[in-house]
Write an enzyme that holds these catalytic residues in place. Structure first.
Site, PDB file in Angstrom:
ATOM      1  N   ASN A   1       0.838  -1.189   0.000  1.00 32.75           N
ATOM      2  CA  ASN A   1       0.000   0.000   0.000  1.00 32.75           C
ATOM      3  C   ASN A   1       0.881   1.249   0.000  1.00 32.75           C
ATOM      4  O   ASN A   1       1.723   1.429   0.881  1.00 32.75           O
ATOM      5  CB  ASN A   1      -0.898   0.031   1.246  1.00 32.75           C
ATOM      6  CG  ASN A   1      -1.700   1.317   1.345  1.00 32.75           C
ATOM      7  OD1 ASN A   1      -2.645   1.527   0.581  1.00 32.75           O
ATOM      8  ND2 ASN A   1      -1.327   2.202   2.267  1.00 32.75           N
ATOM      9  N   GLU A   2       0.696   2.077  -1.011  1.00 38.32           N
ATOM     10  CA  GLU A   2       1.349   3.383  -1.141  1.00 38.32           C
ATOM     11  C   GLU A   2       2.853   3.340  -0.855  1.00 38.32           C
ATOM     12  O   GLU A   2       3.375   4.064  -0.007  1.00 38.32           O
ATOM     13  CB  GLU A   2       0.627   4.408  -0.259  1.00 38.32           C
ATOM     14  CG  GLU A   2      -0.826   4.568  -0.673  1.00 38.32           C
ATOM     15  CD  GLU A   2      -1.577   5.693   0.013  1.00 38.32           C
ATOM     16  OE1 GLU A   2      -1.073   6.240   1.014  1.00 38.32           O
ATOM     17  OE2 GLU A   2      -2.683   6.033  -0.459  1.00 38.32           O
TER      18      GLU A   2
END
Length: 470
Positions: A144-145
């Site tokens: 994630n990110e």
């Protein structure tokens, strides 16, 4: 023009342990049944509080029981997981860097071989438990990110290494399982990610990224309203067009988007969010395969678990399950047919779409402007060409006076804790029921006027008798 309900493909949630709560499950079932969401994505499936992998001394112990309970529930209500593979089990972590209230470890694996074994064991277990045909319908998103230092090093090469080991482990279980990335914030790295995978002969079954209208607007320290005031009215549409070009023929999924990236933004609870949701979703048609709103529920504890009923959380439903205006926006969108009809006319703040079928046509309107930008009450004069007189015309509204439970809560004195009677009253205030809409039919057209207050949504549905022979 076709309009598949791509916004219903998936919706976001907090992190995996929340999915074991009874109230989370009740709200998830409702969002699936009433809004049509088919997949859910959340953080932290590999975190220590799920117990997926722990160590005692040098011995590693795998336990997939909690993840099974989560996925068993999702499948039981007709949903599927969009599997975000995060974050790092402490037993494999190369460092002690954490994020969020629940202290998710975001460091790289100290041994990529052990990471590969974990991913392979976990995916193979799901195939054995749920069947290969089922798991082939899932999506496996790596991390994630990763472009943000908050979720790791922020360096491309570190993520690319993680992706390589993860994708190869998944495909070693079955070549048709779907894996993708880069799951970045602010549409980052898409070109570079695709180029890396092509050069390394790595699979990319889909592209995923995130965006918010507050990304990269304003100055450091600006509040959310200022960031939005410095944004552009259709910025998310413009960004999607560019990422669509970069993705080529690969499926594109936005696995996070919202009205802002602030987890305590008052506008999340207000009609502003409903107008933004409708405008943004309708502008995304034809650009994405899935558009995942962050999030469906305020049962959410990245910062801490709140007790205030309307605290500006990301959720479509608040902690008591009271539908916010944005929830009602998705409810209106869910009722739409699958085809856009051509329209004429333009206005600086009012947008209109006409969505049709054989027995009904819906005229969907918003009056939306960014904070501190000019906006006023407008009257939309609608003329819909048709040879058939409608049998009924109704309107559903979301604005300051309709489907706005936060306003009623403020009138109650903004109590922090609600009893059953207060919850019932606020649920009633959240309703978005149809009302009769006056209209005229003559000379092959249906005409009517709709008054649109600032930051509002209106859906006018015209129903027709079934033509003879149909």
């Amino acid at each position: 023009m076709a309009m598949p309900h791509f916004w219903e493909h998936m919706v976001g949630s907090d992190h995996a342990p929340m999915a074991l709560r009874a109230d989370w499950q009740e709200q998830m079932r409702r969002a699936h049944d009433e809004l049509g969401f088919r997949y859910v994505r959340f953080h932290g499936l590999l975190c220590d509080d799920v117990g997926t992998l722990i160590a005692e001394g040098e011995t590693l112990f795998y336990s997939f029981f909690n993840s099974d309970r989560i996925f068993d529930f999702l499948l039981s209500i007709g949903m599927k997981p969009f599997v975000e593979l995060s974050f790092m089990p402490t037993a494999l972590a190369s460092g002690d860097k954490t994020v969020f209230h629940y202290r998710a470890n975001v460091s790289a694996p100290k041994d990529y071989g052990h990471w590969s074994v974990l991913i392979r064991k976990l995916v193979a277990h799901w195939v054995e438990r749920y069947g290969l045909a089922e798991v082939r319908d899932w999506f496996f998103e790596v991390w994630n990110e990763p472009n943000l230092e908050a979720f790791g090093s922020g360096k491309q090469q570190d993520y690319f290494t993680l992706y390589r080991y993860t994708a190869e482990a998944i495909k070693s279980v079955d070549a048709k399982l779907k894996v993708g990335g880069p799951a970045t914030a602010a549409n980052a790295w898409v070109d570079d990610f695709i180029a890396f995978c092509a050069a390394s002969d790595l699979p990319v079954d889909f592209i995923s990224t995130h965006h918010y209208p507050t990304d990269a607007f304003g100055l450091p320290g600006d509040d959310t309203e200022t960031q939005l005031a410095k944004s552009r009215r259709s910025v998310l549409r413009d960004e999607m067009r560019e990422v669509r070009r970069q993705a080529g023929d690969r499926p594109l999924y936005y696995t996070e988007w919202c009205t802002s990236s602030n987890p305590r933004d008052p506008m999340h609870d207000e009609p502003y969010a409903a107008a933004f949701v409708v405008k943004t979703v309708m502008e995304a048609n034809g650009l994405v395969k899935g558009y995942s709103y962050w999030t469906f529920s305020d049962i959410f504890e990245e910062n801490y678990f709140p007790s205030v009923p309307f605290h500006g959380g990301f959720g479509l439903l608040n902690i008591h399950g009271i539908a916010k205006p944005a929830y009602r926006a998705f409810e209106l969108l869910h009722t739409l047919g699958g085809g856009l009809l051509p329209t004429e006319g333009a206005h600086p703040t009012v947008d209109m779409w006409v969505v049709g079928g054989v027995q009904s046509v819906t005229v969907l309107l918003t009056n939306y402007g960014l904070p501190r930008h000019p906006i006023a009450t407008e009257t939309a004069q609608i003329s819909l060409r048709t040879e058939r007189a409608p049998t009924a015309v109704t309107i559903r509204r979301i604005d300051a006076d309709h489907a706005n439970p936060k306003q009623r809560w403020l009138e109650m004195g903004a109590p922090e804790y609600l009893n059953a009677a207060a919850v019932a009253e606020l649920n009633a205030a959240s309703r978005c029921d149809p009302e009769p809409q006056p209209f005229a039919f003559k000379a092959g057209a249906v005409g009517f006027d709709v008054v649109l207050p600032p930051l509002s949504v209106a859906a006018v549905t015209l129903r027709f008798a079934v033509p003879p022979g149909d």
